[in-house]
Motif scaffolding. Structure first.
Motif, PDB file in Angstrom:
ATOM      1  N   ALA A 136       3.905   5.809  -5.266  1.00  0.00           N
ATOM      2  CA  ALA A 136       4.034   5.865  -6.730  1.00  0.00           C
ATOM      3  C   ALA A 136       2.930   6.737  -7.332  1.00  0.00           C
ATOM      4  CB  ALA A 136       3.983   4.466  -7.323  1.00  0.00           C
ATOM      5  N   GLY A 137       1.729   6.641  -6.789  1.00  0.00           N
ATOM      6  CA  GLY A 137       0.621   7.467  -7.269  1.00  0.00           C
ATOM      7  C   GLY A 137       0.858   8.945  -7.023  1.00  0.00           C
TER       8      GLY A 137
ATOM      9  N   GLY B 269      -7.271  17.098  -4.355  1.00  0.00           N
ATOM     10  CA  GLY B 269      -7.497  17.065  -2.917  1.00  0.00           C
ATOM     11  C   GLY B 269      -8.281  15.863  -2.435  1.00  0.00           C
ATOM     12  N   VAL B 270      -9.411  15.573  -3.089  1.00  0.00           N
ATOM     13  CA  VAL B 270     -10.261  14.457  -2.660  1.00  0.00           C
ATOM     14  C   VAL B 270      -9.566  13.123  -2.905  1.00  0.00           C
ATOM     15  CG1 VAL B 270     -12.473  13.312  -3.023  1.00  0.00           C
ATOM     16  CG2 VAL B 270     -12.358  15.800  -3.059  1.00  0.00           C
ATOM     17  N   ALA B 271      -8.958  12.963  -4.069  1.00  0.00           N
ATOM     18  CA  ALA B 271      -8.258  11.707  -4.380  1.00  0.00           C
ATOM     19  C   ALA B 271      -7.079  11.502  -3.448  1.00  0.00           C
ATOM     20  CB  ALA B 271      -7.790  11.715  -5.830  1.00  0.00           C
ATOM     21  N   SER B 272      -6.368  12.570  -3.143  1.00  0.00           N
ATOM     22  CA  SER B 272      -5.222  12.478  -2.245  1.00  0.00           C
ATOM     23  C   SER B 272      -5.659  12.118  -0.827  1.00  0.00           C
ATOM     24  CB  SER B 272      -4.459  13.803  -2.245  1.00  0.00           C
ATOM     25  OG  SER B 272      -3.300  13.695  -1.476  1.00  0.00           O
ATOM     26  N   MET B 273      -6.751  12.716  -0.368  1.00  0.00           N
ATOM     27  CA  MET B 273      -7.274  12.398   0.960  1.00  0.00           C
ATOM     28  C   MET B 273      -7.779  10.965   1.024  1.00  0.00           C
ATOM     29  SD  MET B 273      -9.160  15.970   2.035  1.00  0.00           S
ATOM     30  CE  MET B 273     -10.397  15.105   2.928  1.00  0.00           C
ATOM     31  N   ALA B 274      -8.459  10.516  -0.020  1.00  0.00           N
ATOM     32  CA  ALA B 274      -8.959   9.137  -0.053  1.00  0.00           C
ATOM     33  C   ALA B 274      -7.802   8.148  -0.073  1.00  0.00           C
ATOM     34  CB  ALA B 274      -9.850   8.929  -1.268  1.00  0.00           C
ATOM     35  N   ALA B 275      -6.767   8.451  -0.844  1.00  0.00           N
ATOM     36  CA  ALA B 275      -5.599   7.576  -0.895  1.00  0.00           C
ATOM     37  C   ALA B 275      -4.893   7.540   0.456  1.00  0.00           C
ATOM     38  CB  ALA B 275      -4.634   8.034  -1.982  1.00  0.00           C
ATOM     39  N   ALA B 276      -4.762   8.686   1.104  1.00  0.00           N
ATOM     40  CA  ALA B 276      -4.122   8.736   2.426  1.00  0.00           C
ATOM     41  C   ALA B 276      -4.930   7.960   3.455  1.00  0.00           C
ATOM     42  CB  ALA B 276      -3.941  10.185   2.860  1.00  0.00           C
TER      43      ALA B 276
ATOM     44  N   ALA C  17       0.832  -1.206   0.000  1.00  0.00           N
ATOM     45  CA  ALA C  17       0.000   0.000   0.000  1.00  0.00           C
ATOM     46  C   ALA C  17       0.865   1.255   0.000  1.00  0.00           C
ATOM     47  CB  ALA C  17      -0.930  -0.004   1.209  1.00  0.00           C
ATOM     48  N   ILE C  18       1.937   1.242   0.770  1.00  0.00           N
ATOM     49  CA  ILE C  18       2.839   2.399   0.811  1.00  0.00           C
ATOM     50  C   ILE C  18       3.503   2.600  -0.545  1.00  0.00           C
ATOM     51  CG2 ILE C  18       5.011   3.242   1.807  1.00  0.00           C
ATOM     52  CD1 ILE C  18       4.060   1.995   4.478  1.00  0.00           C
ATOM     53  N   ILE C  19       3.945   1.515  -1.167  1.00  0.00           N
ATOM     54  CA  ILE C  19       4.600   1.612  -2.482  1.00  0.00           C
ATOM     55  C   ILE C  19       3.632   2.151  -3.533  1.00  0.00           C
ATOM     56  CG2 ILE C  19       5.565   0.244  -4.368  1.00  0.00           C
ATOM     57  CD1 ILE C  19       6.833  -1.557  -2.185  1.00  0.00           C
ATOM     58  N   VAL C  20       2.410   1.599  -3.567  1.00  0.00           N
ATOM     59  CA  VAL C  20       1.421   2.039  -4.558  1.00  0.00           C
ATOM     60  C   VAL C  20       1.036   3.504  -4.330  1.00  0.00           C
ATOM     61  CG1 VAL C  20      -0.964   1.711  -5.322  1.00  0.00           C
ATOM     62  CG2 VAL C  20       0.539  -0.266  -5.048  1.00  0.00           C
TER      63      VAL C  20
END
Length: 196
Positions: A54-55, A64-71, A48-51
């Motif tokens: 990389a993203g 913002g929303v995608a970054s928050m969801a990924a975090a 998960a950290i690697i993916v």
């Protein structure tokens, strides 16, 4: 060796470091196998950290929303992986019992942490935070001081100050962590209260 010394000392036996060094190595293969299980349990968090990194690096996760969801997803996977390894931490202590097999130790440790896993995870996270803070408080000034002295006095370039303190801190960290986990294990074993 630390766990063997603690177990013998807490049982009231008079022990010597030499006896611990000679006698504590018996469960080395079961300990190694449990360490492999420990590493396998950390694979989801590592992936998960690697993916996620990389993203973020590629710009795929930038809004913002995608970054928050990924975090949030990354945090949940890491916490789930940490939650999963709590019983393996205890199995690394249980496996040092005489005649204990690695997967039997894993089963016993799993039974020990039922209902207590979240509290134990908080204690392990606290251990990791204290160890990291010690490393920062001790090693950062040593590295800065070593760089300053070596920039002023060229005769000191051959003195391995930082590697010496790295070895010292690594040894202290291993002993402190093993002692903390063993004493936490003893608290769980001696606790008469039913799991929460």
């Amino acid at each position: 060796t630390v766990v063997w010394l603690l177990r013998s000392t807490m049982a009231g036996k008079k022990v010597k470091l030499r006896d611990a060094l000679y006698s504590a190595g018996a469960p080395i293969l079961p300990t190694f196998l449990l360490f492999l299980v420990f590493l396998i349990q950390l694979v989801p968090a590592a992936l998960a950290i690697i993916v996620a990194s990389a993203g973020w690096q590629s710009g795929f996760i930038q809004q913002g929303v995608a970054s928050m969801a990924a975090a949030l997803g990354l945090a949940l996977i890491v916490v789930a992986s940490l939650y999963w390894i709590v019983s393996t931490w205890f199995a690394l202590v249980v496996v040092t019992l005489p005649g204990m097999y690695p997967f039997r130790a894993l089963a016993i440790a799993g039974d020990l942490v039922i209902g207590r896993r979240l509290r134990l995870l908080c204690r392990i996270i606290w251990l990791l935070l204290t160890v990291v803070s010690w490393w920062v408080v001790i090693m950062v000034p040593i590295i800065l001081l070593d760089a300053f002295i070596k920039s002023k006095f060229e005769q000191t370039h051959w003195v391995p100050v930082v590697p010496f303190f790295l070895l010292l801190m690594s040894t202290f960290t291993i002993i402190w962590t093993a002692t903390y986990i063993y004493l936490l294990y003893r608290k769980v074993v001696d606790d008469d209260a039913s799991p929460a």
